[in-house]
Design a protein around this motif. Structure first.
Motif, PDB file in Angstrom:
ATOM      1  N   ASP A 208      -2.866   3.459  -8.448  1.00  0.00           N
ATOM      2  CA  ASP A 208      -3.981   4.004  -7.663  1.00  0.00           C
ATOM      3  C   ASP A 208      -4.694   2.899  -6.879  1.00  0.00           C
ATOM      4  O   ASP A 208      -5.058   3.091  -5.717  1.00  0.00           O
ATOM      5  N   ILE A 209      -4.881   1.759  -7.506  1.00  0.00           N
ATOM      6  CA  ILE A 209      -5.515   0.622  -6.823  1.00  0.00           C
ATOM      7  C   ILE A 209      -4.635   0.157  -5.671  1.00  0.00           C
ATOM      8  O   ILE A 209      -5.120  -0.091  -4.560  1.00  0.00           O
ATOM      9  N   MET A 210      -3.337   0.055  -5.915  1.00  0.00           N
ATOM     10  CA  MET A 210      -2.416  -0.375  -4.858  1.00  0.00           C
ATOM     11  C   MET A 210      -2.443   0.596  -3.675  1.00  0.00           C
ATOM     12  O   MET A 210      -2.473   0.162  -2.514  1.00  0.00           O
ATOM     13  N   LYS A 211      -2.440   1.892  -3.962  1.00  0.00           N
ATOM     14  CA  LYS A 211      -2.476   2.889  -2.879  1.00  0.00           C
ATOM     15  C   LYS A 211      -3.779   2.791  -2.099  1.00  0.00           C
ATOM     16  O   LYS A 211      -3.785   2.865  -0.872  1.00  0.00           O
ATOM     17  N   PHE A 212      -4.898   2.613  -2.802  1.00  0.00           N
ATOM     18  CA  PHE A 212      -6.200   2.504  -2.152  1.00  0.00           C
ATOM     19  C   PHE A 212      -6.240   1.278  -1.235  1.00  0.00           C
ATOM     20  O   PHE A 212      -6.634   1.386  -0.070  1.00  0.00           O
ATOM     21  N   VAL A 213      -5.806   0.135  -1.744  1.00  0.00           N
ATOM     22  CA  VAL A 213      -5.830  -1.097  -0.954  1.00  0.00           C
ATOM     23  C   VAL A 213      -4.914  -0.964   0.256  1.00  0.00           C
ATOM     24  O   VAL A 213      -5.276  -1.339   1.371  1.00  0.00           O
ATOM     25  N   SER A 214      -3.716  -0.416   0.045  1.00  0.00           N
ATOM     26  CA  SER A 214      -2.771  -0.261   1.159  1.00  0.00           C
ATOM     27  C   SER A 214      -3.331   0.659   2.232  1.00  0.00           C
ATOM     28  O   SER A 214      -3.136   0.426   3.423  1.00  0.00           O
TER      29      SER A 214
ATOM     30  N   PRO B 121       5.158  -7.677   0.306  1.00  0.00           N
ATOM     31  CA  PRO B 121       5.676  -8.809  -0.477  1.00  0.00           C
ATOM     32  C   PRO B 121       4.954  -8.970  -1.823  1.00  0.00           C
ATOM     33  O   PRO B 121       5.578  -9.284  -2.832  1.00  0.00           O
ATOM     34  N   LEU B 122       3.651  -8.712  -1.834  1.00  0.00           N
ATOM     35  CA  LEU B 122       2.882  -8.802  -3.080  1.00  0.00           C
ATOM     36  C   LEU B 122       3.309  -7.709  -4.055  1.00  0.00           C
ATOM     37  O   LEU B 122       3.528  -7.958  -5.233  1.00  0.00           O
ATOM     38  N   TRP B 123       3.422  -6.468  -3.563  1.00  0.00           N
ATOM     39  CA  TRP B 123       3.831  -5.339  -4.431  1.00  0.00           C
ATOM     40  C   TRP B 123       5.230  -5.604  -5.000  1.00  0.00           C
ATOM     41  O   TRP B 123       5.480  -5.369  -6.175  1.00  0.00           O
ATOM     42  N   PHE B 124       6.134  -6.084  -4.160  1.00  0.00           N
ATOM     43  CA  PHE B 124       7.500  -6.346  -4.594  1.00  0.00           C
ATOM     44  C   PHE B 124       7.517  -7.452  -5.650  1.00  0.00           C
ATOM     45  O   PHE B 124       8.156  -7.316  -6.704  1.00  0.00           O
ATOM     46  N   SER B 125       6.815  -8.535  -5.380  1.00  0.00           N
ATOM     47  CA  SER B 125       6.763  -9.646  -6.341  1.00  0.00           C
ATOM     48  C   SER B 125       6.155  -9.198  -7.664  1.00  0.00           C
ATOM     49  O   SER B 125       6.641  -9.557  -8.736  1.00  0.00           O
ATOM     50  N   GLY B 126       5.116  -8.415  -7.566  1.00  0.00           N
ATOM     51  CA  GLY B 126       4.466  -7.899  -8.776  1.00  0.00           C
ATOM     52  C   GLY B 126       5.389  -7.010  -9.580  1.00  0.00           C
ATOM     53  O   GLY B 126       5.433  -7.098 -10.818  1.00  0.00           O
ATOM     54  N   SER B 127       6.143  -6.163  -8.896  1.00  0.00           N
ATOM     55  CA  SER B 127       7.043  -5.264  -9.619  1.00  0.00           C
ATOM     56  C   SER B 127       8.166  -6.050 -10.296  1.00  0.00           C
ATOM     57  O   SER B 127       8.575  -5.726 -11.412  1.00  0.00           O
TER      58      SER B 127
END
Length: 106
Positions: free
Chosen positions: A97-103, A8-14
């Motif tokens: 890269d940050i998103m992939k690392f956190v996920s 939900p965060l990634w989607f909202s951010g995009s």
């Protein structure tokens, strides 16, 4: 695997980034879409290379996803996408890269 709790965060951010990129004009928004699709296709290619060739189902799914992303990027380009600056492309890649690392870690 499981769906990331961050979806939900990634989607909202995009959505927010897409809205911000379109404030100046549609060509900038299309440029953002084109670059996003290029980066996603590159990410999918890295998965394709890591998945065993014997896993034909996963290979097929990933290849189809990559083809779809490439098509979206080409469509944005054909509609007049503005080429993004190298600095903005690097910022997008660093954010991804940050998103992939956190996920991966959570």
């Amino acid at each position: 695997g499981n769906t990331s709790i961050f979806n939900p965060l990634w989607f909202s951010g995009s959505i927010a980034i897409g809205m911000l990129s379109s404030i100046s004009n549609d060509k900038n928004a299309l440029g953002f879409i084109e670059e996003t699709e290029k980066q996603v296709a590159k990410h999918l290619e890295s998965h394709i290379q890591r998945v065993p060739k014997s896993d034909e189902k996963t290979q097929s799914i990933l290849k189809k996803m990559k083809l779809d992303e490439e098509h979206h990027g080409e469509a944005a380009n054909l509609k007049g996408a503005t080429e993004l600056s190298e600095n903005l492309k690097k910022l997008m890649q660093s954010t991804a890269d940050i998103m992939k690392f956190v996920s991966f870690k959570v």
